[in-house]
Scaffold this motif. Sequence first.
Motif, short mmCIF file in Angstrom:
data_model
loop_
_atom_site.label_atom_id
_atom_site.label_comp_id
_atom_site.label_asym_id
_atom_site.label_seq_id
_atom_site.Cartn_x
_atom_site.Cartn_y
_atom_site.Cartn_z
N SER A 219 0.26 3.39 -2.73
CA SER A 219 1.48 3.25 -3.73
C SER A 219 1.19 1.97 -4.59
N ARG A 220 0.54 0.83 -3.83
CA ARG A 220 0.07 -0.14 -4.81
C ARG A 220 -0.84 0.12 -6.23
N LEU A 221 -1.87 1.24 -5.69
CA LEU A 221 -2.76 1.57 -6.50
C LEU A 221 -1.81 2.26 -7.45
N ILE A 222 -0.82 3.27 -7.49
CA ILE A 222 -0.12 3.90 -8.42
C ILE A 222 0.58 2.88 -9.15
N GLU A 223 1.11 1.94 -8.51
CA GLU A 223 2.15 1.14 -9.32
C GLU A 223 1.21 0.36 -10.49
N GLY A 224 -0.06 -0.11 -10.01
CA GLY A 224 -1.12 -0.55 -10.86
C GLY A 224 -1.59 0.47 -12.08
N LEU A 225 -1.68 1.48 -11.77
CA LEU A 225 -1.95 2.42 -12.93
C LEU A 225 -1.03 2.89 -13.77
N ASP A 226 0.48 2.65 -13.30
CA ASP A 226 1.45 2.78 -13.98
C ASP A 226 1.64 1.58 -14.92
N ALA B 31 -3.59 8.52 12.70
CA ALA B 31 -2.03 8.49 12.17
C ALA B 31 -1.87 6.96 11.37
N GLU B 32 -2.31 6.23 11.99
CA GLU B 32 -2.20 4.72 11.53
C GLU B 32 -2.95 4.47 10.23
N THR B 33 -4.30 5.15 10.16
CA THR B 33 -5.03 5.25 8.66
C THR B 33 -4.18 5.88 7.73
N ARG B 34 -3.42 6.96 8.15
CA ARG B 34 -2.60 7.55 7.21
C ARG B 34 -1.77 6.90 6.42
N GLU B 35 -0.82 6.11 7.28
CA GLU B 35 0.01 5.00 6.84
C GLU B 35 -0.45 3.83 6.01
N HIS B 36 -1.53 3.36 6.39
CA HIS B 36 -2.30 2.27 5.63
C HIS B 36 -2.77 2.71 4.40
N VAL B 37 -3.07 3.75 4.35
CA VAL B 37 -3.68 4.53 2.86
C VAL B 37 -2.35 4.80 2.08
N LEU B 38 -1.49 5.26 2.47
CA LEU B 38 -0.38 5.60 1.79
C LEU B 38 0.18 4.41 1.33
N GLU B 39 0.17 3.22 2.08
CA GLU B 39 0.74 1.89 1.48
C GLU B 39 -0.19 1.28 0.32
N LEU B 40 -1.71 1.43 0.59
CA LEU B 40 -2.60 1.05 -0.35
C LEU B 40 -2.36 1.89 -1.73
N LEU C 193 -1.72 9.61 -14.18
CA LEU C 193 -2.12 9.95 -12.92
C LEU C 193 -2.37 11.47 -12.70
N VAL C 194 -3.26 11.84 -11.99
CA VAL C 194 -3.28 13.59 -11.84
C VAL C 194 -2.74 13.84 -10.63
N THR C 195 -2.77 12.98 -9.60
CA THR C 195 -2.55 13.35 -8.20
C THR C 195 -0.80 13.28 -8.25
N PRO C 196 -0.15 14.09 -7.29
CA PRO C 196 1.27 14.22 -7.25
C PRO C 196 1.76 12.68 -6.91
N ARG C 197 3.03 12.35 -7.09
CA ARG C 197 3.41 11.07 -6.80
C ARG C 197 3.97 11.23 -5.34
N LYS C 198 4.47 12.28 -4.91
CA LYS C 198 5.38 12.24 -3.58
C LYS C 198 4.28 12.10 -2.63
N PRO C 199 4.36 11.19 -1.66
CA PRO C 199 3.35 11.09 -0.58
C PRO C 199 3.02 12.15 0.15
N LYS C 200 4.22 13.09 0.42
CA LYS C 200 3.97 14.20 1.23
C LYS C 200 2.87 15.34 0.77
N ARG C 201 2.92 15.25 -0.70
CA ARG C 201 2.14 16.29 -1.55
C ARG C 201 0.74 15.54 -1.88
N ARG C 202 0.15 14.47 -1.44
CA ARG C 202 -1.13 14.06 -1.75
C ARG C 202 -1.87 13.60 -0.45
N GLY C 203 -3.12 13.78 -0.38
CA GLY C 203 -4.04 13.30 0.80
C GLY C 203 -4.19 12.00 0.36
#
Length: 405
Positions: free
Chosen positions: A321-328, A310-319, A334-344
């Motif tokens: 969101s930083r990655l997506i910001e940088g890609l923007d 569970a902690e890994t999931r939170e950690h990776v979601l944070e990483l 971006l091909v992956t959905p932006r909503k955290p609930k809709r991506r692994g």
Amino acid sequence: MAAEATSRGLTPGHVYNGQRPLRYGPLPDRIRHRFPIFDQRVYINSCSQGALSDSVRDAYERYLADWDEKGAPWEYWVERQEAARASFAGLVNADPDEVAVTTSLSAGVSSLASGLRFARRSKVVLTDWEFPTIGQIWHAQEARGARVVHVPAAEDGTLPFAGFERAIDDDTLLVSITHVCYRNGAMVDVDKVVQLAHERGAYVLLDAFQSIGSLPVDVKELGVDFLGAGVLKYLLGSAGLGFLYCRRELVEKVWPTATGWFADRNIFEMDHSDYSPATTASRFQSGTPPVPAIYAGIAGMELMKEIGIAETREHVLELNSRLIEGLDELKARLVTPRKPKRRGALICVRSTDSHALVDALAREGIVTSERDGNLRISAHAYNSVEDVDAVLASLRRHRRLLASA
Ligand SMILES: Cc1ncc(COP(=O)(O)O)c(C=O)c1O
């Protein structure tokens, strides 16, 4: 160290080789030293394979030592298979009797497919997001009377729910879905699909290979009937070990014809005069278990439990969101959905030449992968903000290999 761990309320079992306990402090600092690859590279490719840890390496050495010292300790090795079953069952909230130990996800799903009859209901519904093995296994059943229907992905790569509503009907025996798509990182709304399938009398098989270990997966909460997975990605094990979960009430309704002696009711009877499959999910097994991969798989699964999924999931979601910001900022697509609930854990970005991009990153010491023209970046518990920044800096240098948003 052991004394320190015990005084903090941990059992000495939490201390690995005298190292500090893994459950304290922020990720990834408290665990990164367990993965030697980070001395050499930025490894951010767990959608292909997890990084090798010291405990998995030791597990392989233990297997060789046991072989050396004990010869052929088959009773112990069969017990190791039971330990792997129990470890996986604990991970997904199943009973060990509901879990088959297999050599791959494909082996478990093939055994399941061989045991289904397509007489009363003939249809298998799958999606355009499936891994090739799933499509191949279900289409192979057409020779046995199955009718296979695909829920199509839309132009933008999403999987509209209306497709499931159209495809699942009262002739549908099984709906076969992937939890997280290996090509675009998108996560299916399992709850919705399960509800619809069950309302219409169909079973659901979930391919959890791209989610297991990266986020909590609970078969009871998800309500799936079958689940297949392997250990070599976010569970940190190696190739050669998979699992098939089958909901208890269904086990004896499936009569696998792809089988072998480790599927027998009593393997020690060595009875070749009939076919009497186990009354548990072991009936989906086949021949000699993959003993070396079992040693490694147990080590990987236990390590991930210790790190905390569970902690890994939170950690990776944070990483991410930083990655997506940088890609923007790079105006990448971006091909992956932006909503955290809709991506692994996997983030995919469109490339103009994905092979060249993976090679360019590799030359700078960054390990990623590609599928279908997309660069795949998949962080895990051991990845850091610095890893993400290194990926973004490298992508900036190779911007011409990224498609524009
Ligand atoms: C989503 C998914 N399913 C299935 C597989 C393959 O499983 P196996 O080779 O264990 O049959 C993979 C492997 O990459 C995968 O990503």
